[in-house]
Design an enzyme around this catalytic site. Structure first.
Site, PDB file in Angstrom:
ATOM      1  N   ASN A  10       0.878  -1.172   0.000  1.00 30.83           N
ATOM      2  CA  ASN A  10       0.000   0.000   0.000  1.00 30.83           C
ATOM      3  C   ASN A  10       0.913   1.218   0.000  1.00 30.83           C
ATOM      4  O   ASN A  10       1.484   1.563   1.025  1.00 30.83           O
ATOM      5  CB  ASN A  10      -0.892  -0.039   1.253  1.00 30.83           C
ATOM      6  CG  ASN A  10      -1.681   1.238   1.447  1.00 30.83           C
ATOM      7  OD1 ASN A  10      -1.773   2.064   0.538  1.00 30.83           O
ATOM      8  ND2 ASN A  10      -2.256   1.396   2.634  1.00 30.83           N
ATOM      9  N   LYS A  12       0.205   4.243  -0.376  1.00 28.70           N
ATOM     10  CA  LYS A  12      -0.426   5.457   0.187  1.00 28.70           C
ATOM     11  C   LYS A  12      -0.169   6.659  -0.730  1.00 28.70           C
ATOM     12  O   LYS A  12      -0.047   6.489  -1.943  1.00 28.70           O
ATOM     13  CB  LYS A  12       0.062   5.678   1.623  1.00 28.70           C
ATOM     14  CG  LYS A  12      -0.146   4.430   2.491  1.00 28.70           C
ATOM     15  CD  LYS A  12       0.009   4.678   3.964  1.00 28.70           C
ATOM     16  CE  LYS A  12      -0.191   3.365   4.714  1.00 28.70           C
ATOM     17  NZ  LYS A  12      -0.143   3.519   6.168  1.00 28.70           N
ATOM     18  N   GLU A  98      -6.913   4.806   7.619  1.00 25.87           N
ATOM     19  CA  GLU A  98      -6.760   6.239   7.290  1.00 25.87           C
ATOM     20  C   GLU A  98      -8.022   6.773   6.624  1.00 25.87           C
ATOM     21  O   GLU A  98      -8.411   7.922   6.846  1.00 25.87           O
ATOM     22  CB  GLU A  98      -5.499   6.437   6.422  1.00 25.87           C
ATOM     23  CG  GLU A  98      -4.231   6.230   7.264  1.00 25.87           C
ATOM     24  CD  GLU A  98      -3.032   5.678   6.524  1.00 25.87           C
ATOM     25  OE1 GLU A  98      -3.001   5.720   5.282  1.00 25.87           O
ATOM     26  OE2 GLU A  98      -2.111   5.185   7.211  1.00 25.87           O
ATOM     27  N   GLU A 168      -5.452  -4.831  10.553  1.00 21.77           N
ATOM     28  CA  GLU A 168      -4.403  -3.831  10.765  1.00 21.77           C
ATOM     29  C   GLU A 168      -4.692  -3.069  12.054  1.00 21.77           C
ATOM     30  O   GLU A 168      -5.479  -2.115  12.053  1.00 21.77           O
ATOM     31  CB  GLU A 168      -4.378  -2.838   9.598  1.00 21.77           C
ATOM     32  CG  GLU A 168      -4.107  -3.481   8.255  1.00 21.77           C
ATOM     33  CD  GLU A 168      -3.533  -2.467   7.266  1.00 21.77           C
ATOM     34  OE1 GLU A 168      -2.408  -2.674   6.839  1.00 21.77           O
ATOM     35  OE2 GLU A 168      -4.205  -1.475   6.974  1.00 21.77           O
TER      36      GLU A 168
HETATM   37  P1  PGA Z   1       2.824   0.382   7.717  1.00 28.29           P
HETATM   38  O1  PGA Z   1       1.357   0.602   7.058  1.00 28.29           O
HETATM   39  O2  PGA Z   1       3.369  -0.894   7.142  1.00 28.29           O
HETATM   40  O3  PGA Z   1       3.604   1.605   7.304  1.00 28.29           O
HETATM   41  O4  PGA Z   1       2.616   0.287   9.179  1.00 28.29           O
HETATM   42  C1  PGA Z   1       0.490  -0.471   6.844  1.00 28.29           C
HETATM   43  C2  PGA Z   1      -0.793   0.009   6.232  1.00 28.29           C
HETATM   44  O5  PGA Z   1      -1.262   1.100   6.609  1.00 28.29           O
HETATM   45  O6  PGA Z   1      -1.399  -0.660   5.373  1.00 28.29           O
END
Ligand code: PGA
Length: 254
Positions: A10, A12, A98, A168
């Site tokens: 991901n 983002k 998020e 998560e």
């Molecule tokens: P992270 O994010 O691996 O940076 O903790 C995971 C996610 O939000 O899918």
């Protein structure tokens, strides 16, 4: 039943299209030498075409990070599943924490998005997870139950073929604090039990549950060794080819 682990990046709101294409190329090259796992990358929407071109001929899947539950129309700023498919996607992430927290997306809206994306033929990584406050306040089970029961409401057994659930814990996302393998296993087993109770034992047995939250090359092997951990949704460590490819390797060797 053996469930094929699915490892997804991901990305983002990161990487311009040239960097996204270069990262995708490196992931595709590394993935070509691995077997026994599935891999998906989820760039920002503006990089989907570029990444799709790079992934042509590779078995790395392409996913969007969000979509709306309509095909087209007056929905400024939104993307439909059809548009994601037009850009080469076979997958979409729905319900990331998020989106839930910053953009106020609730279970009913996420359920509409999930059902529409599935109806359009996309596969969905549907995210759930508790905050630290909820965990410490003893509400974790109730939170996961609501997210599973309301988020997945109305899905048929056939629909579940296109669904991966990503557990998560919000306190582990982007914090460097990873759930211990035991904490992950407990939450995954609890989630699978909820799915069995509400959607049937066969659905639960076949459902892949990814772990997400500060997955790194040095904790991937011990997490994936747990019986109910069926892959990862990786954020920060997915932005560098070295770390993401090392996570892919750890999962492929499991
Ligand atoms: P992270 O994010 O691996 O940076 O903790 C995971 C996610 O939000 O899918």
């Amino acid at each position: 039943m053996s469930r094929i682990p699915v490892i997804a990046g991901n990305w983002k709101m990161n990487l311009l299209s040239s960097d996204a294409a270069a990262l995708a190329k490196s992931v595709a090259d590394a993935f070509a030498g691995l077997s026994g796992i599935e891999c998906v990358v989820c760039p920002v929407a503006t990089s989907l075409h570029a990444v799709s071109g790079v992934l042509a001929g590779s078995s790395v899947g392409l996913g969007g990070q969000n979509c709306y539950h309509e095909e087209s129309g007056a929905f400024t700023g939104e993307l439909s599943p059809q548009m994601l498919q037009d850009a080469g996607c076979g997958w979409v992430i729905i319900g990331h924490s998020e989106r839930r927290k910053i953009f106020g997306e609730g279970d009913a809206l996420l359920n509409r998005k999930l059902r529409y994306a599935l109806q359009c033929g996309l596969k969905v990584m549907f995210c759930i997870g508790e905050t630290l406050e909820e965990r410490e306040g003893g509400q974790m089970d109730d939170v996961l139950k609501t997210q599973v029961v309301e988020g997945l409401a109305g899905l048929s057994e056939a629909d579940f073929a296109g669904v991966v659930v990503a557990y998560e814990p919000v306190w582990a996302i982007g914090t460097g604090v990873t759930a211990s393998p035991e904490q992950a296993q407990d939450a995954h087993a609890f989630t699978r039990g909820l799915v069995a109770e509400h959607f049937g034992a066969a659905v639960a047995e076949g459902l892949r549950i990814q772990y997400g939250g500060s997955v790194k090359p040095d904790n991937a092997a011990e997490l994936i060794a747990k019986p109910d951990v069926d892959g990862f949704l990786v954020g920060g460590a997915a932005l560098k080819a070295d770390s993401f490819n090392a996570i892919l390797s750890a999962a492929a060797q499991a």
